[in-house]
Enzyme design. Structure first.
Site, PDB file in Angstrom:
ATOM      1  N   SER A 239       0.716  -1.243   0.081  1.00 16.21           N
ATOM      2  CA  SER A 239      -0.212  -0.062  -0.019  1.00 16.21           C
ATOM      3  C   SER A 239       0.976   1.157   0.047  1.00 16.21           C
ATOM      4  O   SER A 239       2.181   1.154   0.185  1.00 16.21           O
ATOM      5  CB  SER A 239      -1.156  -0.115   1.276  1.00 16.21           C
ATOM      6  OG  SER A 239      -0.067   0.153   2.334  1.00 16.21           O
ATOM      7  N   LYS A 240       0.199   2.262  -0.029  1.00 21.46           N
ATOM      8  CA  LYS A 240       1.112   3.538  -0.232  1.00 21.46           C
ATOM      9  C   LYS A 240       2.029   3.947   1.021  1.00 21.46           C
ATOM     10  O   LYS A 240       2.848   4.539   0.893  1.00 21.46           O
ATOM     11  CB  LYS A 240       0.032   4.995  -0.216  1.00 21.46           C
ATOM     12  CG  LYS A 240      -0.862   4.733  -1.496  1.00 21.46           C
ATOM     13  CD  LYS A 240      -1.168   6.446  -2.009  1.00 21.46           C
ATOM     14  CE  LYS A 240      -1.764   6.468  -3.013  1.00 21.46           C
ATOM     15  NZ  LYS A 240      -3.134   6.193  -3.017  1.00 21.46           N
ATOM     16  N   ARG A 241       1.750   3.179   2.116  1.00 18.43           N
ATOM     17  CA  ARG A 241       2.605   3.320   3.199  1.00 18.43           C
ATOM     18  C   ARG A 241       4.138   2.902   2.899  1.00 18.43           C
ATOM     19  O   ARG A 241       4.908   2.911   3.431  1.00 18.43           O
ATOM     20  CB  ARG A 241       1.933   3.001   4.458  1.00 18.43           C
ATOM     21  CG  ARG A 241       1.944   2.117   5.106  1.00 18.43           C
ATOM     22  CD  ARG A 241       1.093   1.946   6.121  1.00 18.43           C
ATOM     23  NE  ARG A 241       0.744   0.460   6.146  1.00 18.43           N
ATOM     24  CZ  ARG A 241       1.625  -0.673   6.519  1.00 18.43           C
ATOM     25  NH1 ARG A 241       2.793  -0.480   6.701  1.00 18.43           N
ATOM     26  NH2 ARG A 241       1.300  -1.890   6.080  1.00 18.43           N
ATOM     27  N   HIS A 242       3.883   1.908   1.870  1.00 15.76           N
ATOM     28  CA  HIS A 242       5.257   1.354   1.393  1.00 15.76           C
ATOM     29  C   HIS A 242       6.036   1.981   0.440  1.00 15.76           C
ATOM     30  O   HIS A 242       7.070   1.801   0.108  1.00 15.76           O
ATOM     31  CB  HIS A 242       5.152  -0.186   0.884  1.00 15.76           C
ATOM     32  CG  HIS A 242       4.708  -0.984   2.096  1.00 15.76           C
ATOM     33  ND1 HIS A 242       3.204  -1.578   1.838  1.00 15.76           N
ATOM     34  CD2 HIS A 242       5.159  -1.982   2.983  1.00 15.76           C
ATOM     35  CE1 HIS A 242       3.002  -2.333   2.892  1.00 15.76           C
ATOM     36  NE2 HIS A 242       4.256  -2.552   3.620  1.00 15.76           N
ATOM     37  N   GLY A 243       5.428   3.182  -0.079  1.00 15.10           N
ATOM     38  CA  GLY A 243       6.073   3.934  -1.137  1.00 15.10           C
ATOM     39  C   GLY A 243       5.099   3.837  -2.379  1.00 15.10           C
ATOM     40  O   GLY A 243       4.029   3.744  -2.209  1.00 15.10           O
TER      41      GLY A 243
END
Ligand code: GLU
Ligand code: ZN
Length: 475
Positions: A239-243
């Site tokens: 998800s976005k939190r991984h980049g």
């Protein structure tokens, strides 16, 4: 070989093309091509609030960029309402579906009540036999049998069995012309003669619902293959939190489509050998759906970098230069001519050579700007950087003089002569570093760069000597 294999990719245009979805598209495409079948593109834009034309355009563009070319489509669900209407009316006439008038509050109250009595929440069929009343807001629900086993054989995951009691009478349409996702998918997969649905594991819970709908419509459902989730390095869903998570972002970061395809193919599949490099054509040859793993596939950016670097090294320099140009911030392009900030015009050959000396080091195209910027702007560095080990100012000055004098003597300016003259001078002093280090810094302003002789060769005699003289002025 099975006959007339037809697969599809069915994106909802509610955002950018997520890597996990791009992989579903890729596997569907490869599987179709491998079997001489067709690959269909269908835009699932029934959610009118969240669907945007811009997203559709970007998704189409990114698929083309990846080389995932569709044989048919794009079909748009928003353009197929007449077709859906036929099916919805049929379900209503055959009493396989009914109108439900429950308000969201009523449904919530039912849910709370069921939970307080310790039963799994599902629609309680209040409206199952109510007379038709179109003056009230309504939705359309499917009649689902109680305690019925729904089984399917997933090509990747094997037998999956679900009890209909966990599903209940699901909503299948907002009204007679607006199906919800599950119904639209079933109708379209059937109408488009899709034989294999290859999609992410997150759709497994939808599959029994789609099978129930297909049964109610008396049509056959396609075969299913659910791909493992794409995970971040912490093993949670990417998800976005991984980049970055979208193809667009990776494209902008300077990854090549060949590398993305190669990398995405390995998100859940591998050939069972040590081989790492696979271009589309070979993937189509060697791919097999049976080799897809069940467990989550970790997105490893180092692996992507490694694969991307390989494809960058393989590019011929004219092509690579074209790809790098958008990243070169110090070059202005006007009417097919190239200019530096200073206004000086430079040739495409000069740019190509400046990129070529960094081709081996680049992992992403975007890195070319920082690597090669010294070739395209006035360099600026601290005097101390010129000093090799514990050289005195005087020794440093002498080194620069030796370089200048040697360069002056070279008539035929090329890499071979530069090497011959400068290296032999450096050897004479018994201190190669004392010559080559200050020369590198004088030409690039950096401690890490391409070799000073390679740079000198591109810059030409006059510019090179000028830069060494500039270095001397700093001392
Ligand atoms: N439109 C769905 C999505 O974007 C995919 C539907 C499907 O593959 O069945 O998730
Ligand atoms: Zn109801």
């Amino acid at each position: 070989m099975e006959k007339n294999i037809r697969t599809r990719y069915a994106p909802s245009p509610t955002g950018l093309l997520h890597i996990g979805n791009a992989r579903s598209a890729l596997f569907s495409y490869i599987f179709a091509k491998k079997n001489d079948g067709s690959f269909v593109l269908r835009i699932e834009d029934t959610d009118k609030e969240r669907s945007k034309k811009e997203y559709e355009n970007i998704i189409l563009e990114d698929l083309k960029w990846l080389g995932i070319n569709w044989d048919e489509g794009p079909y748009r669900q928003s353009e197929r309402e007449d077709l859906y209407k036929k099916y919805i009316e049929r379900l209503l006439t055959e009493n396989k579906a009914y109108y439900c008038y429950c308000s969201p509050d009523e449904l919530e109250a039912q849910r709370q009540d069921q939970m307080s009595r310790g039963i799994a929440p599902k629609y309680n069929r209040t409206c199952s036999n109510k007379p038709l009343d179109k003056s009230k807001p309504y939705v359309i629900r499917l009649r689902v049998m109680d305690n019925k086993k729904i089984k399917f054989n997933d090509i990747i995951r094997g037998n999956i069995e679900v009890n209909s009691d966990t599903i209940g009478d699901i909503v299948i349409a907002k009204n007679e012309t607006t199906p919800l996702y599950n119904l639209a998918v079933v109708i379209d997969d059937y109408e488009m003669s899709i034989t294999h649905v290859i999609r992410g594991e997150d759709h497994i819970p939808n599959t029994p619902k789609q099978i129930l709908i297909a049964e109610a419509l008396g049509i056959e459902h396609p075969k299913y293959a659910h791909l493992p989730l794409v995970l971040g390095t912490d093993k949670s869903k990417l998800s976005k939190r991984h980049g970055a998570v979208s193809v667009t972002e990776y494209k902008n970061m300077g990854y090549l489509p060949e590398a993305m395809v190669n990398f995405m193919a390995y998100l859940g599949w591998n050939p069972g050998t040590e081989r790492e490099i696979y271009e589309m054509e070979d993937l189509i040859k060697d791919f097999s759906i049976e080799k897809i793993q069940k467990s989550g596939a970790v997105f490893n950016i180092q692996k992507l970098d490694h694969i991307n670097a390989y494809y960058i090294r393989k590019k011929d320099i004219a092509e690579l230069t074209k790809l790098c140009l958008p990243y070169l911030k110090n070059i202005k392009i006007k009417e097919d001519k190239y200019y530096l900030e200073s206004g000086e015009e430079i040739t495409i050959e000069y740019i190509q050579k400046s990129i070529a000396i960094y081709q081996e080091r680049m992992k992403r195209l975007s890195e070319i700007n920082e690597l090669s910027d010294h070739m395209f702007k006035e360099i600026n560095y601290d005097k101390e950087l010129l000093r090799w080990k514990d050289m005195t100012d005087e020794e440093l000055s002498q080194s620069l003089d030796i370089i200048i004098n040697t360069l002056h003597k070279i008539d035929n300016w090329n890499l071979e002569n530069l090497e011959k003259e400068i290296i032999s001078e450096a050897e004479k002093t018994g201190n190669r570093g004392g010559i080559l280090w200050p020369m590198r810094v004088a030409l690039s302003g950096k401690k890490a760069s391409a070799g000073p002789l390679e740079i000198a060769n591109i810059l030409g005699k006059e510019k090179t000597i000028k830069l060494i003289e500039n270095a001397k002025k700093k001392i």
